[in-house]
Write an enzyme that holds these catalytic residues in place. Sequence first.
Site, mmCIF file in Angstrom:
data_model
loop_
_atom_site.group_PDB
_atom_site.id
_atom_site.type_symbol
_atom_site.label_atom_id
_atom_site.label_comp_id
_atom_site.label_asym_id
_atom_site.label_seq_id
_atom_site.Cartn_x
_atom_site.Cartn_y
_atom_site.Cartn_z
ATOM 1 N N THR A 1 36.842 11.433 30.287
ATOM 2 C CA THR A 1 35.964 11.698 29.145
ATOM 3 C C THR A 1 36.020 13.183 28.800
ATOM 4 O O THR A 1 35.717 13.566 27.675
ATOM 5 C CB THR A 1 34.503 11.301 29.433
ATOM 6 O OG1 THR A 1 34.124 11.846 30.702
ATOM 7 C CG2 THR A 1 34.344 9.786 29.454
ATOM 8 N N LYS B 1 35.824 15.345 25.067
ATOM 9 C CA LYS B 1 34.972 16.496 24.744
ATOM 10 C C LYS B 1 35.815 17.627 24.156
ATOM 11 O O LYS B 1 35.426 18.271 23.177
ATOM 12 C CB LYS B 1 34.255 16.994 26.006
ATOM 13 C CG LYS B 1 33.333 15.979 26.667
ATOM 14 C CD LYS B 1 32.896 16.467 28.066
ATOM 15 C CE LYS B 1 32.274 15.335 28.872
ATOM 16 N NZ LYS B 1 32.208 15.661 30.318
ATOM 17 N N HIS C 1 35.850 0.720 36.949
ATOM 18 C CA HIS C 1 36.331 2.092 36.733
ATOM 19 C C HIS C 1 37.557 2.412 37.580
ATOM 20 O O HIS C 1 38.004 3.552 37.599
ATOM 21 C CB HIS C 1 35.250 3.105 37.105
ATOM 22 C CG HIS C 1 34.111 3.166 36.141
ATOM 23 N ND1 HIS C 1 34.079 4.033 35.076
ATOM 24 C CD2 HIS C 1 32.968 2.466 36.073
ATOM 25 C CE1 HIS C 1 32.949 3.862 34.404
ATOM 26 N NE2 HIS C 1 32.256 2.918 34.993
ATOM 27 N N LYS D 1 37.531 19.367 35.995
ATOM 28 C CA LYS D 1 37.315 17.987 36.413
ATOM 29 C C LYS D 1 37.237 17.990 37.934
ATOM 30 O O LYS D 1 37.555 18.995 38.558
ATOM 31 C CB LYS D 1 38.456 17.091 35.931
ATOM 32 C CG LYS D 1 39.845 17.677 36.168
ATOM 33 C CD LYS D 1 40.953 16.836 35.595
ATOM 34 C CE LYS D 1 41.101 16.907 34.099
ATOM 35 N NZ LYS D 1 40.677 15.731 33.384
ATOM 36 N N ARG D 2 36.848 16.877 38.543
ATOM 37 C CA ARG D 2 36.857 16.816 40.004
ATOM 38 C C ARG D 2 38.248 17.171 40.528
ATOM 39 O O ARG D 2 39.252 16.885 39.876
ATOM 40 C CB ARG D 2 36.480 15.405 40.475
ATOM 41 C CG ARG D 2 35.023 15.067 40.333
ATOM 42 C CD ARG D 2 34.120 16.005 41.101
ATOM 43 N NE ARG D 2 34.395 15.991 42.528
ATOM 44 C CZ ARG D 2 33.923 15.097 43.388
ATOM 45 N NH1 ARG D 2 33.121 14.135 42.957
ATOM 46 N NH2 ARG D 2 34.214 15.151 44.667
ATOM 47 N N LYS E 1 44.707 13.926 39.748
ATOM 48 C CA LYS E 1 44.441 14.712 38.539
ATOM 49 C C LYS E 1 45.422 15.887 38.423
ATOM 50 O O LYS E 1 45.535 16.514 37.389
ATOM 51 C CB LYS E 1 42.996 15.184 38.510
ATOM 52 C CG LYS E 1 41.995 14.026 38.328
ATOM 53 C CD LYS E 1 40.558 14.539 38.291
ATOM 54 C CE LYS E 1 39.516 13.439 38.157
ATOM 55 N NZ LYS E 1 39.262 13.030 36.766
HETATM 56 C C1 PLP Z 1 32.841 15.154 31.404
HETATM 57 C C2 PLP Z 1 32.627 15.643 32.782
HETATM 58 C C3 PLP Z 1 33.420 15.167 33.833
HETATM 59 C C4 PLP Z 1 34.562 14.199 33.621
HETATM 60 O O1 PLP Z 1 35.739 14.928 33.393
HETATM 61 P P1 PLP Z 1 37.188 14.225 33.416
HETATM 62 O O2 PLP Z 1 38.083 15.282 32.896
HETATM 63 O O3 PLP Z 1 37.102 13.046 32.511
HETATM 64 O O4 PLP Z 1 37.452 13.862 34.821
HETATM 65 C C5 PLP Z 1 33.208 15.666 35.103
HETATM 66 N N1 PLP Z 1 32.239 16.571 35.352
HETATM 67 C C6 PLP Z 1 31.460 17.060 34.370
HETATM 68 C C7 PLP Z 1 30.426 18.070 34.699
HETATM 69 C C8 PLP Z 1 31.612 16.601 33.054
HETATM 70 O O5 PLP Z 1 30.811 17.085 32.089
#
Ligand code: PLP
Length: 784
Positions: A634, A638, A336, A524-525, A530
């Site tokens: 990911t 979504k 990863h 996201k984190r 990012k």
């Molecule tokens: C999908 C998801 C992530 C991943 O988000 P990225 O934008 O791909 O970093 C992180 N936290 C939660 C709660 C998620 O559902």
Amino acid sequence: MLTIQDQLQETATQLFSKEFGQLSKNEMYITVATLTQNLAAKEIENTSVLTKKQDAKQLYYFSMEFLMGRLLINNLQNMNIFDEIDEVLEPYGVSIKDIEFEEGDAGLGNGGLGRLAACFMDSIASLNYPGHGITLRYRHGFFKQTFVDNKQVELPDLWLNNRNVWENKISDDATTVSFYGNLHKAEDGSYSLTDTVDVLAMPYDMPIVGASHTANRLRMYDVLPLENQKNFDTYEKDIMDIVSCLYPDDSTTKGKELRLKQQYLFVSAGLQNILKEHLATHQTLDNLADHVVMQINDTHPTLLIPELMCVLIDQHGYNFKDAFALTSKCIAYTNHTILAEALETWDAKMLQNLLPRVYQMIEDINNMFLESLKPYNYTKEQVEKMAIIAKKKVHMANLAIVGSFSVNGVAALHTKILVEKEMKIWADHYPTKFNNKTNGITQRRWFHYANPDLSSLVKSHSDDRLMEKPIEWFKAFEQQLDNEKVLQQLMDIKATNKTKLSSYIQKHEGISINQDAILDIQIKRLHAYKRQLLNVFHIIYLYQRLLNDETFKENFHPQTFIFGAKAAPSYVLAKNTIQLIRTMADIINADERVADKLQVIMVTNYNVSYAEKLIPAADISEQISTAGFEASGTGNMKFMMNGALTLGTMDGANVEIHELVGDDNIEIFGLLKDDVFAIHASDYKVKDDIKDDETITFILDYIKELKDFQPILDYFEKENDYYLVVKDFKAYVKAQEHLNALYKDQQAWTKKALINIARSGYFSSDRTIEDYVNDIWKLEKLVD
Ligand SMILES: *Cc1c(COP(=O)(O)O)cnc(C)c1O
């Protein structure tokens, strides 16, 4: 056969000695969930009978993280009893939606990596494959976030305080795991340890109910003391720490020895249980690879490799060569990480002290491997780069590559960077081991459950017989591209989702969102790569522009920016960025002059449940990482599935989204990965760029005036803007302006959204899992 109604009452009686109608909301939740759990138990039994009958190969997915979120509705929908139970509840004046929030949001993960594991579990079971998750039962999940004076404050996540209805303690499978000790060699060449510190690893199983007839298990290990240990009080205190918490930073290793103990605990215990089950039916381990495949999610479970070797040699009389051949046939590794320097390493001394026999085995594997390199004429530097132990460190990725039969990246671009750059030497050495498996998300949670109205709309224009082929199922919706009625329905659904989100945010954050605004979301984190900072920089710029440029203001369609992010507690720059976002939100939301144009909200405690509310309402999906730094992402998938347009760099899976939807249906901007690598290799000075740029100078001065933001200013001065916020700023502003203008043509925008939805089936984790099954795991479906 009791009716569901009778079973519900019986469960209520058993649990609370009360009539169902007399239960509190929380008790109702516990009752409904317990009944669901009992029904799931029957499916698990059925699955294990079928597995035995077919003598089916089983997958074990080892991951330090599973970010599951709430399970009640997910399980009810997958078992196809949601409507039935909801009807039974109706006479009591409640619905499942009223009680679902009584469940804790199981946060045994930090972000993408843990959520991926959870999506995979859902797909594996739904596709009728026998595959189980293995992890730790952390007593505290990912911390709960609050804000004080706009600063992040971390509270413990006490997810086990309410009864965890889903888990079952499986005492029969409890096993001993040993740490420390002294090594002894026996005459037959095998090794044993004395004076170890032993713990009991106690498994708890949660059902993973698929949408078909299969139910698998997520096994979580807890730690319990053993009675024959010295200095019992300190011993007990020490070992309880092992499962006390999830490390809130998945990008660096901290609390080092404790984290290593966590890794070994679930690896060793998990393996013992797997081998016990295998031996019960097969009496030999020689055929293990025909019946068991173990996937390690990142390098955290890599000790599985030396551990299996130790068991084979010390307990089952294998020689080294045969043990290695068997081990590397059973284990596959998912990478990863992009940058080689970010890969996990352990201090050799510490590993040797904590796990003497495992360390010795790593040395043996390393020696064998280095010996095998001799015919190749690698340089000394190259050999050092590939060595498993070098400069007193154990390189877990090297161990994982040497000891596994498959190494996969998680998006096409990520795998390309691994193969052509960061792990080129490995890919050349093992040309058939490397492969790509682009991540995915489960459409059952992220589409059908999270966005029921959109799900119904697509359903009404697709063919239910295609349900198991998400690519085709979603694709059928594209035939409605010129159907005005459908486009109107899409707009209505988005509007309704915004209204629902607005009342949720009103309740949780005390602010309601402008219903007419473009909803622009970055969740996201919080991490420098990012680039939430790029987003806030644009917001500061936009705010000033709206104040100073009347024509611009008139033409500007209102836009609401939402952020959700947790920062690792020790990550100063990330926490400072949160504070800046929250501070700007306070300033902007209180300024009457821009009230109908601009809004900024940073939600509290972003997690899976919050994501399920935010994503269906989004118009713009912010995926703006520095190119070459996001392995896949990911969240981007979504949003696409829910009809948001991606505003993104050519990074991670954005590249594949772009390829699927084409230039017109995504907003791509910014430097490409090769530009980024070239800048990093040059003597680029951000100072020079700032000096020549009025806007950036203004923004930095503005931030300086606010005080409190020295870490952000330091990032530019001392870290030379490593993630290239300044370099990408102009392109980002332009991309934002383009989207803002596009949105005014609602029809055209909605068509783009429709195309995104219709082509998102590729990102179903069902597709990802079929790829893993075909290329790596070689599983067969369980036939009922
Ligand atoms: C999908 C998801 C992530 C991943 O988000 P990225 O934008 O791909 O970093 C992180 N936290 C939660 C709660 C998620 O559902």
